[in-house]
Design a protein around this motif. Structure first.
Motif, mmCIF file in Angstrom:
data_model
loop_
_atom_site.group_PDB
_atom_site.id
_atom_site.type_symbol
_atom_site.label_atom_id
_atom_site.label_comp_id
_atom_site.label_asym_id
_atom_site.label_seq_id
_atom_site.Cartn_x
_atom_site.Cartn_y
_atom_site.Cartn_z
ATOM 1 N N UNK A 11 0.831 -1.205 0.000
ATOM 2 C CA UNK A 11 0.000 0.000 0.000
ATOM 3 C C UNK A 11 0.865 1.254 0.000
ATOM 4 N N UNK A 12 1.901 1.292 0.829
ATOM 5 C CA UNK A 12 2.758 2.473 0.921
ATOM 6 C C UNK A 12 3.469 2.749 -0.400
ATOM 7 N N UNK A 43 9.353 -0.479 -10.324
ATOM 8 C CA UNK A 43 8.342 0.508 -10.697
ATOM 9 C C UNK A 43 7.477 -0.014 -11.838
ATOM 10 N N UNK A 44 8.084 -0.628 -12.823
ATOM 11 C CA UNK A 44 7.339 -1.129 -13.977
ATOM 12 C C UNK A 44 6.297 -2.151 -13.564
ATOM 13 N N UNK A 45 6.647 -3.027 -12.625
ATOM 14 C CA UNK A 45 5.696 -4.042 -12.178
ATOM 15 C C UNK A 45 4.481 -3.405 -11.497
ATOM 16 N N UNK A 46 4.742 -2.393 -10.678
ATOM 17 C CA UNK A 46 3.640 -1.747 -9.962
ATOM 18 C C UNK A 46 2.797 -0.909 -10.922
ATOM 19 N N UNK A 224 4.937 14.222 4.942
ATOM 20 C CA UNK A 224 5.039 13.230 3.877
ATOM 21 C C UNK A 224 3.663 12.625 3.634
ATOM 22 N N UNK A 225 3.133 12.708 2.410
ATOM 23 C CA UNK A 225 1.777 12.205 2.147
ATOM 24 C C UNK A 225 1.578 10.736 2.466
ATOM 25 N N UNK A 226 2.640 9.927 2.458
ATOM 26 C CA UNK A 226 2.496 8.498 2.711
ATOM 27 C C UNK A 226 2.238 8.223 4.191
ATOM 28 N N UNK A 227 2.642 9.147 5.066
ATOM 29 C CA UNK A 227 2.441 8.937 6.499
ATOM 30 C C UNK A 227 0.965 9.048 6.850
ATOM 31 N N UNK A 382 -3.307 3.981 -1.775
ATOM 32 C CA UNK A 382 -2.736 3.255 -2.891
ATOM 33 C C UNK A 382 -3.755 2.809 -3.909
ATOM 34 N N UNK A 383 -4.951 3.413 -3.882
ATOM 35 C CA UNK A 383 -5.999 3.016 -4.803
ATOM 36 C C UNK A 383 -6.621 1.676 -4.463
ATOM 37 N N UNK A 384 -6.263 1.150 -3.305
ATOM 38 C CA UNK A 384 -6.758 -0.167 -2.912
ATOM 39 C C UNK A 384 -8.131 -0.043 -2.260
ATOM 40 N N UNK A 385 -8.940 -1.110 -2.274
ATOM 41 C CA UNK A 385 -10.247 -1.061 -1.598
ATOM 42 C C UNK A 385 -10.088 -0.698 -0.126
ATOM 43 N N UNK A 386 -10.966 0.165 0.344
ATOM 44 C CA UNK A 386 -10.860 0.624 1.727
ATOM 45 C C UNK A 386 -11.022 -0.514 2.716
ATOM 46 N N UNK A 387 -11.723 -1.569 2.334
ATOM 47 C CA UNK A 387 -11.983 -2.676 3.244
ATOM 48 C C UNK A 387 -10.834 -3.692 3.299
ATOM 49 N N UNK A 388 -9.846 -3.537 2.410
ATOM 50 C CA UNK A 388 -8.767 -4.524 2.398
ATOM 51 C C UNK A 388 -7.927 -4.400 3.654
ATOM 52 N N UNK A 389 -7.385 -5.502 4.119
ATOM 53 C CA UNK A 389 -6.647 -5.519 5.383
ATOM 54 C C UNK A 389 -5.439 -4.605 5.322
#
Length: 392
Positions: A11-12, A43-46, A224-227, A382-389
């Motif tokens: 996610x980070x 980076x390419x994989x992500x 830092x936006x990731x924090x 990270x654009x991931x579903x909010x419900x994901x662990x």
């Protein structure tokens, strides 16, 4: 030479990429890999995952140098976000994209003296409009951002700006938009996010203090936006300068907000507040200011500077961005504010080497600030579903 990769969760890592694209507007792969400290292979994989999920796109652009990359990575324009922005006059609603463009807007008026019940009704009306609009056009929302002045004081008696019950409003969203992530924030955070992501040549990339001078006076620590605590709202407006000062809406006398808020400015200039709001940024040239009023204006700006400087005494940082009506003034008037910051014991440019910058006012552009906040929320998870662990 490739940068050493940082140990991060999935996610980070995704959040670092998306927030960088959000703030930069797009990037070629080599500088993007350097900015997020990934190898180009990683980076390419992500990027492949993000592209498959419809979060980014890569378009052909002329290379920045001979033999350089020609694929510009940017956020996908098809991602739909909703924004709700509560102001003293109305509730704004909008649907837009990650880049800030708005496809649909509505405004639901508020009564002159709003109550918890009338604010509830305004939100329900706005949500109904949003639900109907998205259904007709088969738009799937990825995120909702809600900006509320004075957030954190959830009762009618506690919110000194606009009475509202955030818990009840949140329940309404759960009823109408059960599968859409919804995030609430204080209006100062929304405006800080808007400037950091939308203002061209925004002066700071690292940790700094953002100050917003509008109907209230507030600040936000920008990190830092990731924090997880990247955006922290703080109160500046209720520092008391003297018990003989004007009464503030908080009940005290002599608060800095009672001297420098938009209502206080309107009173000082001798114009009705609605007229000042209608003029927008043009009030500086439209309203004549006598030498006596200008002297008092500078005295008030000096006190605002003291409030900012004292905040820096508590938590030092080397950058302050100031938005709102003071940013419209000529340099001679703004100098009074800077002098106030410099006068603080440990603050200012002399002792703490603080860099001050004035950025354009963003009040009146609603719901663009709430839309920027919605985009920021989507990017930070990270654009991931909010419900994901992992996202949680």
């Amino acid at each position: 030479m490739e940068m050493p990769e940082q140990p991060r969760s999935r996610r980070q890592t995704r959040a670092a990429i998306l927030t960088h694209l959000l703030q930069s507007g797009g990037s070629f792969r080599p500088p993007l890999a350097k900015a997020v400290r990934l190898s180009e292979a990683s980076l390419s994989r992500i990027l492949l995952d993000l592209k498959t999920e419809g979060l980014i796109e890569e378009v052909r652009r002329p290379a920045p140098y001979v033999g350089g990359p020609t694929g510009l990575v940017s956020l996908d324009g098809s991602v739909a976000l909703a924004a709700f922005e509560l102001t003293a006059q109305h509730l704004s609603l909008g649907v837009g994209g990650l880049s800030g463009e708005l496809h649909y807007t509505e405004r639901v008026p508020l009564p002159k003296t709003p109550t918890v019940e009338t604010v509830d009704r305004a939100f329900r009306e706005a949500m109904t409009l949003l639900r109907d609009w998205t259904r007709r056009r088969r738009v799937v929302l990825s995120q909702v951002g809600v900006s509320i002045p004075g957030l954190g004081r959830l009762s009618a008696a506690g919110n000194l700006i606009i009475p509202c019950d955030v818990g009840r409003i949140s329940d309404m969203f759960g009823e109408m938009f059960a599968d859409v992530p919804v995030e609430f924030t204080n209006s100062v955070v929304a405006h800080a996010t808007f400037h950091r992501c939308r203002t061209e040549n925004y002066p700071f990339n690292d940790t700094h203090l953002f100050v917003f001078v509008s109907h209230g006076v507030a600040g936000a620590w920008m990190d830092d936006p990731v924090e997880t605590d990247a955006l922290q709202p703080i109160e500046l407006g209720h520092m008391v300068f003297g018990e003989d000062g004007p009464r503030c809406r908080c009940g005290h006398l002599g608060c800095v907000e009672a001297y420098t808020s938009l209502p206080a400015l309107a009173e000082l200039l001798g114009v009705p507040e609605p007229e000042l709001l209608q003029l927008g940024s043009d009030w500086v040239s439209a309203i004549p200011i006598s030498s006596r009023v200008r002297q008092e204006l500078r005295h008030r700006l000096y006190r605002l500077g003291l409030a900012i400087g004292n905040t820096l005494n508590v938590k030092p940082c080397h950058g302050v961005a100031i938005s709102g009506w003071p940013s419209l003034l000529a340099e001679g008037d703004r100098k009074a504010l800077v002098d106030g910051v410099d006068a603080c014991l440990l603050g200012g440019r002399k002792h703490a080497q603080v860099s001050l910058a004035f950025v354009p006012p963003s009040n009146g552009n609603d719901p663009r600030a709430a839309l920027a906040f919605a985009a920021f929320c989507l990017a930070c998870r990270g654009g991931m579903p909010a419900a994901s662990t992992e996202a949680a």
